[in-house]
Design an enzyme around this catalytic site. Structure first.
Site, short mmCIF file in Angstrom:
data_model
loop_
_atom_site.label_atom_id
_atom_site.label_comp_id
_atom_site.label_asym_id
_atom_site.label_seq_id
_atom_site.Cartn_x
_atom_site.Cartn_y
_atom_site.Cartn_z
N LYS A 51 0.85 -1.21 0.00
CA LYS A 51 0.00 0.00 0.00
C LYS A 51 0.88 1.25 0.00
O LYS A 51 0.65 2.18 -0.78
CB LYS A 51 -0.91 0.01 1.23
CG LYS A 51 -2.07 -0.97 1.14
CD LYS A 51 -2.73 -1.21 2.50
CE LYS A 51 -3.76 -2.33 2.40
NZ LYS A 51 -4.22 -2.79 3.71
N GLN A 95 -4.40 -1.53 9.85
CA GLN A 95 -4.47 -2.88 9.28
C GLN A 95 -5.16 -3.85 10.24
O GLN A 95 -4.85 -3.88 11.43
CB GLN A 95 -3.05 -3.36 8.95
CG GLN A 95 -2.98 -4.69 8.24
CD GLN A 95 -3.57 -4.69 6.84
OE1 GLN A 95 -3.57 -3.67 6.15
NE2 GLN A 95 -4.09 -5.81 6.42
N ASP A 118 -11.12 2.99 4.69
CA ASP A 118 -11.49 1.57 4.73
C ASP A 118 -13.01 1.38 4.72
O ASP A 118 -13.49 0.29 4.43
CB ASP A 118 -10.97 0.94 6.04
CG ASP A 118 -9.71 0.12 5.83
OD1 ASP A 118 -9.51 -0.39 4.72
OD2 ASP A 118 -8.94 0.01 6.80
N1 GUN Z 1 -7.15 -6.66 6.41
C1 GUN Z 1 -7.55 -7.35 5.31
N2 GUN Z 1 -8.15 -6.52 4.42
C2 GUN Z 1 -8.11 -5.28 4.98
C3 GUN Z 1 -8.57 -4.01 4.54
O1 GUN Z 1 -9.15 -3.83 3.47
N3 GUN Z 1 -8.33 -2.99 5.40
C4 GUN Z 1 -7.71 -3.15 6.60
N4 GUN Z 1 -7.55 -2.09 7.37
N5 GUN Z 1 -7.30 -4.31 7.04
C5 GUN Z 1 -7.49 -5.38 6.22
#
Ligand code: GUN
Length: 297
Positions: A51, A95, A118
């Site tokens: 990311k 995350q 998110d």
């Molecule tokens: N863990 C797995 N997918 C995601 C996501 O899209 N966002 C976040 N913050 N954690 C994740």
């Protein structure tokens, strides 16, 4: 059988982002994303790195906070509050999943909903249910919807079965597909591990979204001839025959399911690249909305 390339569609989304970022730059704005990782789970670490790298490739402002697994709830909350107040940051992502001593729901509620790229904050969950376009939609289901639209697959009136009921994928996916308008208007069934006669339910699907988080769970018996299958799973499994000793597989047993499909996404190269592309798109949207809000104030 059509192979739907997430890599190719993600590149289109990123190209749109580049155009929007250039327009914002002309107005003196640069979208900023903060990504927070607590602990050292290798898969989460790899996601966070990719990311951050994608942000830098696009010329976004990117801040990565990698915190030790011993970080306290109070320390993490303090960081979220700091990021909420930082005018250079428009998107905040913590995350998931954090270590077990962290109350994840409380952390999510602490994020400013205007920076919740998110789409996990209750305000954004409500906006999705209310079909308010100003809200943020979780990146993975948003990416799946975009894949279907780009591949020319009509959702209007279609029978869609979403396999999985998570807050990150299954529930928002169902809401998106049942919403009014392009990419929506579907008849949606949400199936999960407790569904009775699961294969009979999934076989009804014109479009099957597999997000159950179990490697190669979906077999030929689950899929109708001519169905479209979107595989959300990213599972690392042992593979002694490979140099690395492991490989990535989806939630779909691709080799036996693909021959029955009208279209299917591969793993890797399907939904994965779309999730990151939609995160970039959500960050650009957050920047634009925060800027517009600042002008109105
Ligand atoms: N863990 C797995 N997918 C995601 C996501 O899209 N966002 C976040 N913050 N954690 C994740």
């Amino acid at each position: 059988m059509q192979l739907i390339s997430g890599t190719a569609v993600a590149e289109k989304v990123l190209e749109e982002c580049r155009r929007d970022i250039a327009a914002l730059a002309a107005a003196g704005m640069k979208p900023g994303l903060a990504v927070v990782l607590v602990g050292d789970d290798p898969a989460s670490r790899a996601y966070v790195r990719s990311k951050d790298k994608k942000c830098r490739d696009l010329g976004l402002h990117s801040v990565k906070h990698e915190l030790p697994a011993t970080t306290s709830q109070a320390e993490l909350l303090a960081l979220v509050h700091e990021l909420n107040a930082d005018p250079a940051i428009h998107g905040i992502l913590v995350q998931s999943p954090p270590p077990p001593h962290i109350d994840e729901a409380a952390i999510v509620r602490a994020i400013d909903p205007a920076k919740d790229v998110d789409g996990f904050h209750p305000v954004n969950v409500a906006k999705l249910a209310l079909e308010d376009p100003a809200g943020f939609v979780p990146c993975t289901p948003l990416g799946c919807q975009r894949l279907l639209m780009d591949a020319g697959i009509e959702t209007r009136g279609a029978e869609v079965v979403v396999l999985g009921r998570s807050m990150i994928v299954g529930k928002p996916m169902a809401l998106l597909l049942m919403a009014k308008g392009p990419g929506g208007d579907a008849t949606v069934t949400v199936a999960h591990s407790r569904t009775r006669d699961l294969a009979a339910v999934t076989r009804r699907a014109d479009i099957l979204i597999a997000a159950i988080g179990r490697p190669e769970f979906v077999r030929a018996e689950h899929v109708r001839e001519g169905a479209v299958v979107i595989d959300v799973g990213i599972n690392r499994v042992p593979a002694p025959e490979t140099a690395k000793g492991s490989k990535l597989v989806g939630d779909v047993a691709f080799a036996e399911v693909a021959p029955k499909c009208r279209a299917i996404t591969p793993v890797p190269g399907g939904v994965g690249p779309m999730t990151i592309a939609m995160l970039m798109a959500n960050t650009v949207k957050a920047c634009r909305q925060l800027q517009a809000g600042a002008v109105l104030e």
